[in-house]
Motif scaffolding. Structure first.
Motif, PDB file in Angstrom:
ATOM      1  N   SER A   1      48.255   9.701  -4.028  1.00 51.70           N
ATOM      2  CA  SER A   1      47.922   9.307  -5.546  1.00 51.70           C
ATOM      3  C   SER A   1      48.279  10.558  -6.276  1.00 51.70           C
ATOM      4  CB  SER A   1      47.196   8.428  -5.813  1.00 51.70           C
ATOM      5  OG  SER A   1      47.055   7.143  -5.576  1.00 51.70           O
ATOM      6  N   CYS A   2      47.132  11.252  -5.690  1.00 57.78           N
ATOM      7  CA  CYS A   2      47.124  13.052  -6.839  1.00 57.78           C
ATOM      8  C   CYS A   2      48.209  13.619  -5.814  1.00 57.78           C
ATOM      9  CB  CYS A   2      46.026  13.832  -5.104  1.00 57.78           C
ATOM     10  SG  CYS A   2      44.289  12.720  -6.017  1.00 57.78           S
TER      11      CYS A   2
ATOM     12  N   HIS B   1      51.563  12.508  -6.137  1.00 60.00           N
ATOM     13  CA  HIS B   1      52.974  12.059  -6.546  1.00 60.00           C
ATOM     14  C   HIS B   1      52.650  12.524  -8.034  1.00 60.00           C
ATOM     15  CE1 HIS B   1      55.805   8.929  -6.023  1.00 60.00           C
ATOM     16  NE2 HIS B   1      56.122   9.361  -7.086  1.00 60.00           N
ATOM     17  N   TRP B   2      51.000  11.914  -8.081  1.00 51.98           N
ATOM     18  CA  TRP B   2      51.259  12.826  -9.912  1.00 51.98           C
ATOM     19  C   TRP B   2      51.444  13.645 -10.300  1.00 51.98           C
ATOM     20  CZ3 TRP B   2      47.025  13.674 -13.330  1.00 51.98           C
ATOM     21  CH2 TRP B   2      47.157  13.160 -15.100  1.00 51.98           C
ATOM     22  N   SER B   3      50.220  14.519  -9.387  1.00 49.75           N
ATOM     23  CA  SER B   3      50.768  16.415 -10.083  1.00 49.75           C
ATOM     24  C   SER B   3      51.504  16.560  -9.331  1.00 49.75           C
ATOM     25  CB  SER B   3      49.595  16.724  -9.006  1.00 49.75           C
ATOM     26  OG  SER B   3      49.796  17.091  -7.944  1.00 49.75           O
TER      27      SER B   3
ATOM     28  N   TYR C   1      47.328   6.927 -17.986  1.00 46.42           N
ATOM     29  CA  TYR C   1      47.767   6.060 -17.374  1.00 46.42           C
ATOM     30  C   TYR C   1      46.804   5.652 -16.329  1.00 46.42           C
ATOM     31  CZ  TYR C   1      51.593   4.448 -15.024  1.00 46.42           C
ATOM     32  OH  TYR C   1      52.047   3.056 -13.499  1.00 46.42           O
TER      33      TYR C   1
ATOM     34  N   ARG D   1      47.325   3.578 -12.668  1.00 41.46           N
ATOM     35  CA  ARG D   1      48.633   2.407 -11.617  1.00 41.46           C
ATOM     36  C   ARG D   1      47.504   1.869 -11.292  1.00 41.46           C
ATOM     37  NH1 ARG D   1      51.785   5.208  -6.890  1.00 41.46           N
ATOM     38  NH2 ARG D   1      49.711   5.761  -5.934  1.00 41.46           N
TER      39      ARG D   1
ATOM     40  N   ARG E   1      44.186   8.040 -15.600  1.00 43.00           N
ATOM     41  CA  ARG E   1      44.919   9.874 -15.584  1.00 43.00           C
ATOM     42  C   ARG E   1      44.696  10.173 -16.654  1.00 43.00           C
ATOM     43  NH1 ARG E   1      45.757  11.130 -10.232  1.00 43.00           N
ATOM     44  NH2 ARG E   1      45.619   8.719  -9.278  1.00 43.00           N
TER      45      ARG E   1
ATOM     46  N   HIS F   1      48.613  18.093 -16.894  1.00 43.75           N
ATOM     47  CA  HIS F   1      46.733  16.505 -16.864  1.00 43.75           C
ATOM     48  C   HIS F   1      45.514  17.676 -16.775  1.00 43.75           C
ATOM     49  CE1 HIS F   1      50.128  15.859 -13.292  1.00 43.75           C
ATOM     50  NE2 HIS F   1      50.712  14.842 -14.572  1.00 43.75           N
TER      51      HIS F   1
ATOM     52  N   THR G   1      41.269  12.837 -13.795  1.00 42.28           N
ATOM     53  CA  THR G   1      41.417  11.596 -14.244  1.00 42.28           C
ATOM     54  C   THR G   1      40.015  10.629 -14.712  1.00 42.28           C
ATOM     55  OG1 THR G   1      43.021  12.085 -12.354  1.00 42.28           O
ATOM     56  CG2 THR G   1      41.697   9.703 -12.623  1.00 42.28           C
TER      57      THR G   1
END
Ligand SMILES: [Zn+2]
Ligand SMILES: [Zn+2]
Length: 144
Positions: free
Chosen positions: A34-35, A37-39, A66, A68, A74, A83, A86
């Motif tokens: 998750s970290c 992919h998002w970043s 957002y 997920r 986030r 960013h 979170t």
């Protein structure tokens, strides 16, 4: 004495500004999917803080959000997409990214979710398979 110093941070364009106060609850590197992919980066440098230690000083209405999953809210700047942090409401803390608090003396102590790593880092710090036992993880340490 606790370090109650205040440090300033901002998004990439500076529209959103904030302060963090005091020592974080924890500092380290997260390798989870998750970290990453998002970043859009191989690893996330985090500082976990109590919500009261983070104050938005400018541009609060410019923050997008957002989820997920309900575990992670986030936050990013609606102008530059940078960013900011979170929220982890079920855990009661906020992850403010070390990379956007330039003057904060970042001292990581651990790597978490190393089972998912795409970038092995040989810095001698413990590499947890997931997270610490006291935070609900296995506590298992993996080789670097
Ligand atoms: Zn911005
Ligand atoms: Zn992560």
């Amino acid at each position: 004495m606790a370090n109650e110093k205040t440090y300033e941070g901002s998004c990439f364009c500076g529209a959103v500004r904030f302060t963090v106060t005091g020592e974080p609850l924890a500092m380290g590197y997260c390798h989870c999917e998750s970290c990453r992919h998002w970043s859009a980066s191989p690893v996330n440098a985090y500082t976990l803080r109590k919500p009261g230690a983070v104050e938005i000083t400018q541009g609060a209405d410019n923050i997008g959000s957002y989820c997920r999953t309900p575990r992670s809210h986030r936050k990013w700047c609606k102008s530059c997409g940078g960013h900011i942090y979170t929220e982890h409401p079920t855990k009661g803390f906020i992850d403010v990214y070390a990379a956007i608090i330039p003057d904060f003396p970042y001292r990581p102590t651990v790597h978490v979710h190393y089972e998912e790593t795409v970038l092995r880092i040989k810095d001698g710090l413990p590499k947890l398979k997931d997270i610490r036992k006291e935070r609900g993880g296995s506590g298992v340490i993996l080789p670097e």
